[in-house]
Design a protein around this motif. Structure first.
Motif, PDB file in Angstrom:
ATOM      1  N   PHE A   6      -9.167  60.800 -38.159  1.00  0.00           N
ATOM      2  CA  PHE A   6      -8.214  61.634 -37.360  1.00  0.00           C
ATOM      3  C   PHE A   6      -7.027  60.529 -36.723  1.00  0.00           C
ATOM      4  N   ALA A   7      -5.520  60.554 -36.728  1.00  0.00           N
ATOM      5  CA  ALA A   7      -4.936  60.014 -35.377  1.00  0.00           C
ATOM      6  C   ALA A   7      -4.634  60.974 -34.417  1.00  0.00           C
ATOM      7  N   LEU A   8      -4.757  60.536 -33.254  1.00  0.00           N
ATOM      8  CA  LEU A   8      -4.612  60.905 -31.960  1.00  0.00           C
ATOM      9  C   LEU A   8      -3.147  60.524 -31.429  1.00  0.00           C
ATOM     10  N   ALA A   9      -1.974  61.577 -31.367  1.00  0.00           N
ATOM     11  CA  ALA A   9      -0.996  61.350 -31.035  1.00  0.00           C
ATOM     12  C   ALA A   9      -0.730  62.263 -29.892  1.00  0.00           C
ATOM     13  N   GLN A  10      -1.138  60.921 -28.796  1.00  0.00           N
ATOM     14  CA  GLN A  10      -0.407  61.418 -27.742  1.00  0.00           C
ATOM     15  C   GLN A  10       1.222  61.057 -27.080  1.00  0.00           C
ATOM     16  N   ILE A  11       1.401  61.658 -27.269  1.00  0.00           N
ATOM     17  CA  ILE A  11       3.247  62.103 -27.536  1.00  0.00           C
ATOM     18  C   ILE A  11       4.023  62.734 -25.738  1.00  0.00           C
ATOM     19  N   ASP A  12       5.014  61.992 -25.609  1.00  0.00           N
ATOM     20  CA  ASP A  12       6.034  62.753 -24.598  1.00  0.00           C
ATOM     21  C   ASP A  12       6.866  63.361 -25.626  1.00  0.00           C
ATOM     22  N   THR A  13       6.613  65.439 -25.256  1.00  0.00           N
ATOM     23  CA  THR A  13       7.785  66.020 -25.878  1.00  0.00           C
ATOM     24  C   THR A  13       8.951  66.097 -24.869  1.00  0.00           C
ATOM     25  N   CYS A  14      10.189  66.681 -25.073  1.00  0.00           N
ATOM     26  CA  CYS A  14      11.219  67.672 -24.143  1.00  0.00           C
ATOM     27  C   CYS A  14      11.470  68.362 -24.260  1.00  0.00           C
ATOM     28  N   VAL A  15      11.217  69.170 -23.719  1.00  0.00           N
ATOM     29  CA  VAL A  15      11.514  70.800 -23.621  1.00  0.00           C
ATOM     30  C   VAL A  15      13.002  70.860 -23.905  1.00  0.00           C
ATOM     31  N   GLY A  16      12.975  71.701 -25.382  1.00  0.00           N
ATOM     32  CA  GLY A  16      14.192  72.270 -26.209  1.00  0.00           C
ATOM     33  C   GLY A  16      14.946  70.901 -27.140  1.00  0.00           C
ATOM     34  N   ALA A  17      14.603  69.887 -26.801  1.00  0.00           N
ATOM     35  CA  ALA A  17      14.860  69.261 -27.372  1.00  0.00           C
ATOM     36  C   ALA A  17      14.172  68.901 -29.496  1.00  0.00           C
ATOM     37  N   LEU A  18      14.381  69.645 -30.442  1.00  0.00           N
ATOM     38  CA  LEU A  18      14.029  70.094 -31.169  1.00  0.00           C
ATOM     39  C   LEU A  18      14.118  68.971 -32.290  1.00  0.00           C
ATOM     40  N   LYS A  19      15.171  68.073 -32.324  1.00  0.00           N
ATOM     41  CA  LYS A  19      15.758  67.413 -33.400  1.00  0.00           C
ATOM     42  C   LYS A  19      14.635  66.023 -32.738  1.00  0.00           C
ATOM     43  N   GLY A  20      15.525  65.656 -31.796  1.00  0.00           N
ATOM     44  CA  GLY A  20      13.837  64.601 -31.162  1.00  0.00           C
ATOM     45  C   GLY A  20      12.956  64.168 -31.271  1.00  0.00           C
ATOM     46  N   ASN A  21      12.153  65.569 -30.810  1.00  0.00           N
ATOM     47  CA  ASN A  21      10.652  65.778 -30.555  1.00  0.00           C
ATOM     48  C   ASN A  21      10.527  65.793 -32.874  1.00  0.00           C
ATOM     49  N   ALA A  22      11.106  66.526 -33.096  1.00  0.00           N
ATOM     50  CA  ALA A  22      10.358  65.779 -34.967  1.00  0.00           C
ATOM     51  C   ALA A  22      10.827  64.571 -34.870  1.00  0.00           C
ATOM     52  N   ASP A  23      12.026  63.611 -34.944  1.00  0.00           N
ATOM     53  CA  ASP A  23      11.733  62.379 -34.693  1.00  0.00           C
ATOM     54  C   ASP A  23      10.702  61.986 -34.485  1.00  0.00           C
ATOM     55  N   LYS A  24      10.706  61.899 -33.663  1.00  0.00           N
ATOM     56  CA  LYS A  24       8.840  61.385 -32.799  1.00  0.00           C
ATOM     57  C   LYS A  24       7.709  61.702 -33.484  1.00  0.00           C
ATOM     58  N   VAL A  25       7.450  63.021 -34.329  1.00  0.00           N
ATOM     59  CA  VAL A  25       6.469  63.463 -35.011  1.00  0.00           C
ATOM     60  C   VAL A  25       6.287  62.743 -36.553  1.00  0.00           C
ATOM     61  N   LEU A  26       7.794  62.348 -36.707  1.00  0.00           N
ATOM     62  CA  LEU A  26       7.804  61.984 -38.092  1.00  0.00           C
ATOM     63  C   LEU A  26       7.159  60.107 -37.856  1.00  0.00           C
ATOM     64  N   GLU A  27       8.335  60.133 -36.478  1.00  0.00           N
ATOM     65  CA  GLU A  27       8.032  58.087 -36.320  1.00  0.00           C
ATOM     66  C   GLU A  27       6.236  58.215 -36.637  1.00  0.00           C
ATOM     67  N   TYR A  28       5.380  58.334 -35.311  1.00  0.00           N
ATOM     68  CA  TYR A  28       4.207  58.758 -35.089  1.00  0.00           C
ATOM     69  C   TYR A  28       3.432  58.875 -36.438  1.00  0.00           C
ATOM     70  N   ALA A  29       3.781  59.511 -37.490  1.00  0.00           N
ATOM     71  CA  ALA A  29       2.890  60.279 -38.828  1.00  0.00           C
ATOM     72  C   ALA A  29       2.819  59.206 -39.616  1.00  0.00           C
ATOM     73  N   SER A  30       4.136  58.693 -39.757  1.00  0.00           N
ATOM     74  CA  SER A  30       4.495  57.163 -39.995  1.00  0.00           C
ATOM     75  C   SER A  30       3.106  55.805 -39.655  1.00  0.00           C
ATOM     76  N   ARG A  31       3.440  55.722 -38.818  1.00  0.00           N
ATOM     77  CA  ARG A  31       2.850  54.969 -38.944  1.00  0.00           C
ATOM     78  C   ARG A  31       0.958  55.107 -38.346  1.00  0.00           C
ATOM     79  N   ALA A  32       0.895  55.975 -38.313  1.00  0.00           N
ATOM     80  CA  ALA A  32      -0.771  56.784 -38.325  1.00  0.00           C
ATOM     81  C   ALA A  32      -1.252  56.510 -40.048  1.00  0.00           C
ATOM     82  N   ALA A  33      -0.461  57.433 -40.735  1.00  0.00           N
ATOM     83  CA  ALA A  33      -0.445  56.517 -42.426  1.00  0.00           C
ATOM     84  C   ALA A  33      -0.649  55.708 -42.669  1.00  0.00           C
ATOM     85  N   SER A  34       0.252  54.144 -41.760  1.00  0.00           N
ATOM     86  CA  SER A  34      -0.322  53.073 -43.024  1.00  0.00           C
ATOM     87  C   SER A  34      -1.378  52.154 -42.045  1.00  0.00           C
ATOM     88  N   ASN A  35      -1.798  53.572 -41.411  1.00  0.00           N
ATOM     89  CA  ASN A  35      -3.816  53.091 -40.556  1.00  0.00           C
ATOM     90  C   ASN A  35      -4.334  53.619 -41.148  1.00  0.00           C
TER      91      ASN A  35
END
Lengths: 566, 566
Positions: A6-35
């Protein structure tokens, strides 16, 4: 296979920022997969931000959130991450006119898997979830490579019954909880004890992933952790910063292998850092690069300026000294010294010319004349804010706000008030802690210290103090008339803060208060009168009669929505 | 006996004023008894006031409310009113640590009879009852002299199911509902249609008693009424005033005998009177005798001043003209004329000396210089407020507040904002209505007109207009720079108000808005941007990070509690 990473992604999201939050998920998911993680777990309401308040009731927002989840699943697959199980929170679209759900979904193989809907909706303190969500009624498990996961969302583990009680009878291998749990003093240990109890109840490890960052007047501390079925702490992420940590869960093992455990923070360091992060994120999420504030030489403005320097760097702090005829030389010197220590910009704007102009027309006396001075300062601070695009900071502390010991439209002016929930005695304590932290190179936990590198040479001021000691030790004064002291109007802070804690935080009644050995009757009655009066004053503007069915003109507003406009 | 005389006590309670509310119940009960009533029905939460918000969570308050109900039952008996059935609302004490109930009790024979607990707890719009109350689960009937009463509290009749559904099968003779239903435009008819449906459902007359009066930002219009089982309107009390009316219910009769039916009000007169009553009660409940406000010559301040004169008398209104270098002569004349028409005090305080003093130091340009003018005015208004003990009124309307077209700490200054929920086009409409009302002697429904007796000679100004026509017809302008017009920054109000209604009140999304034939894309995008930005600005202060478990420093406050201190 019985082992899952399991990767535990403790991230800082922003209310209403759907695109920004999704981009961040993608970035962390990619890092998690590479580990080599197979599952990556994000906090509650990852895609929408949290808390979304009445934004949840906006149909167009819910539709956009739904589209975002689907798009994100596809983007993950397109990036070769389709085999990863990505656990995110979002708002659940409904099939009728009913309220939506607070939902956990799993993104996998390019699609959004049917999710789990939060069962217990908190509706106390800062929470109003019953207002905006419907309650889920099914518990959900998922088998991944031979490991059985049970899901829960935040409040679900704080109440007895619900999904956790179900899991106790369903033989899960790990309980995965996603959270939006705001910071409170002392809450770290409370959460740990709670999860130990739940781990014992379900007979499996508990993964607790919490969001991090400031959102309006809430600060989320992160502090993600994992406990084993027997209560052993297996992992703890640092507080107040984004983090990606890992834990391997082996369903065949009796006990799990521990991972990294971040050290505990000093309690004063925790509160100080929470205030810094709250301010920093408020600025980032609302597009501010700098702040301005009045520097009186007193401890409140000194502490706030120091927090601001830690949040965005001293060079982005504009201090304004606004001496009156009653300001002492010592105060002016302390303000200038602080600005120098912080590397802040510093202007002196005496208020006598404006005071004289108003007084020639108005001829005010007493409190009205005192308030006039504070309001002239408010106008000057806002002039800096408007002309330079700076966020004006209010420097009031919780003790004086609770007692109404401030001037509305005067020293209360500001877009953000970093120490409004910090009692005066704690203001002194945090100031001493910050000076000590600089000397001892403690830093702010894992939060980057923007203003200072304590290891760099020549950073510690010659005095050895970041905040001038004189600001800490002198008797508090508003300096609005000759020889004025706070203690002319208020009980001494060491006793005032105790009475305020009992009356406000513990809701004690008059009889309860009088039962305290160290509270005398006069003090109790004074504090109750001041607080009740201030409570009323605080809610004055923008009061006004509501005449139409659907509010505006009501003290319940949408959260920051700059990022969502549909 | 099968005939029962009900007194309908439409009273104005005050949140937290347990003693004052109980005294009023005693007074009305005594009058009701002297008019041969056997049952007297008061509004929801009579003893505690409504809405009590988080005060319900305060243990000492609940205890005091419980004591008040018992004392009141005893006082009624002591006054020879023990045989009367007195139906009041209060907060139900609980036997555990659970939340309390929103309870109806019957006081009779010196004791508090076991009551009915509200079943449906509204938790939308202005309501947050799920937060503070537990839900009752029993329906309750009571036989009095051969007549069977069923009880319901407010929301219970707005939802399907619950006690009303029970009563449909239990053969009651009359459904008695006690209410705290806030005013909304058009709600009178909605309530009537609803009660007709419920009367048909239970096959009996429905008595609907509602509270009256302003409480913070809610206005309760009263408008108590009774419908027969067949939907015939049997009684209607006047809106916006306290009232005691009567209805005889004969359980043996197929149809009941009608009583007094107050005439319907003009829709504009309703809204105008709601604003006046909201202001009047805010002043009474918070101990203010007079108001002060800036009079610019524009329509917003003119309407607010007129409302204030109607609420407390023109002699208690302090108008302040604060001309700048950009104020037109016409504006100054209109302001002076209005003050004369209202019999208000009127001072002129030019702002140039202060503006010059600030500018010598700050040298501001553009919007910052415009805001400076508005803020100097704010300081002057607050100086009047502080030195004379007057309530400062903010004069912003809903259209400009929605778009952020105002200066924080400037024209937004004030303890109460009478027209904050009134769109600009409605501001004009209400102004015209008020002028017409004076000419035609319409009055404000049953609310006493404090400022004017339209029947007295010489009261109508020579022009025939109370509000100068010029203030109504001229193009709106903030007059903060040469030749400035609102339409430089905002769409024309006739279209702006339509877009705002769709976007704010009906929560329409961008696609919905663009589907309106009369909304063009540029206007829609401008309004969405302005509203979202203003929404965020409005919630700035007092934002600040929360660091302790129990709030203060949270945007949820106790209601006015001057009257309760335990």
């Amino acid at each position: 296979m019985t082992k899952l990473r399991f990767a535990l992604a403790q991230i800082d999201t922003c209310v209403g920022a759907l695109k920004g939050n999704a981009d961040k998920v993608l970035e962390y998911a990619s890092r998690a997969a590479s580990n080599n993680a197979q599952v990556v777990v994000f906090p509650e309401m990852t895609l929408t931000g949290y808390p979304i308040e009445d934004l949840a009731l906006r149909r167009t927002f819910r539709q956009a959130a739904w589209d975002t989840a689907n798009d994100l699943a596809q983007r993950l697959a397109d990036d070769g991450l389709g085999s990863l199980y990505v656990v995110v929170g979002t708002v659940g679209t409904e099939h009728s006119t009913q309220k939506p759900y607070n939902r956990l979904v799993v993104l996998h193989d390019g699609v959004v898997w049917a999710g789990y809907d939060k069962h217990f909706l908190p509706n106390y303190g800062v929470f109003d979830e019953f207002r905006i969500f419907a309650s889920g009624d099914r518990s959900v498990t998922m088998d991944i490579d031979g490991v059985r996961l049970g899901f829960a969302i935040c409040e679900d583990i704080w109440q007895e019954g619900g999904p956790v009680a179900d899991f106790a009878e369903r033989n899960i291998d790990v309980l995965v909880t996603i959270n939006g749990s705001p910071y409170e003093e002392g809450k770290t240990d409370t959460r740990l004890q709670l999860c130990r109890r739940r781990a014992a109840e379900v007979g499996a490890p508990v993964i607790y992933v919490n969001q991090v960052g400031g959102q309006d007047d809430l600060v989320f501390d992160g502090g993600t952790f994992v406990v084993d079925a027997d209560g052993t702490l297996l992992e703890r992420s640092p507080m107040f910063v984004e983090d990606l940590s890992y834990i391997d869960i082996d369903s065949a093992a009796a006990t799990q292998k521990p991972a990294d455990i971040a050290p505990e923070m000093d309690p004063d360091g925790e509160v100080y850092t929470a205030c810094v992060l709250g301010l920093k994120d408020y600025m980032v999420k609302n597009g501010f690069n700098g702040v301005c504030l009045g520097l009186s030489g007193g401890i409140d403005s000194a502490l706030v300026a120091t927090m601001a320097a830690d949040a965005v760097g001293g060079e982005h702090v504009q201090g304004i000294s606004m001496p009156s005829m009653y300001s002492s030389e010592g105060s002016k010197d302390d303000a200038a010294q602080l600005a120098e220590n912080l590397g802040a910009s510093y202007d002196v704007q005496p208020i006598k010319p404006e005071f004289d102009a108003f007084q020639k027309q108005l001829d005010l006396e007493g409190v009205a004349a005192e308030n006039l001075q504070a309001r002239i300062r408010g106008v000057i601070v806002m002039a800096y804010s408007n002309s330079k695009g700076l966020l004006a900071l209010a420097t009031g502390n919780k003790s004086e706000l609770a007692c109404g010991y401030s001037t509305i439209y005067g020293d209360a002016v500001g877009g953000y008030a970093p120490i409004k929930d910090v009692f005066k005695t704690k203001v002194w304590q945090l100031s001493r802690w910050r000076n000590k932290a600089l000397k001892e190179g403690l830093g702010l936990g894992a939060l980057p210290v923007v203003g200072y590198d304590p290891n760099a040479e020549g950073v510690v001021p010659a005095s050895g103090e970041l905040i001038p000691n004189n600001s800490i030790v002198k008797a508090p004064s508003a300096e609005l008339r000759p020889e004025q002291k706070d203690s002319d109007s208020l009980p001494e802070y060491y006793i005032l803060d105790k009475v305020l804690t009992a009356y406000i935080e513990h809701s004690e009644g008059r009889a309860d208060l009088l039962a305290h050995a160290d509270f005398d009757e006069q003090t109790v009655d004074t504090v109750m009168r001041l607080v009740d009066r201030a409570e009323w004053k605080r809610r004055q503007y923008p009061l006004g009669p509501k005449v139409s069915a659907l509010a505006f003109g009501r003290d319940r507003r949408l959260p920051v929505t700059d990022a969502f406009r549909e």
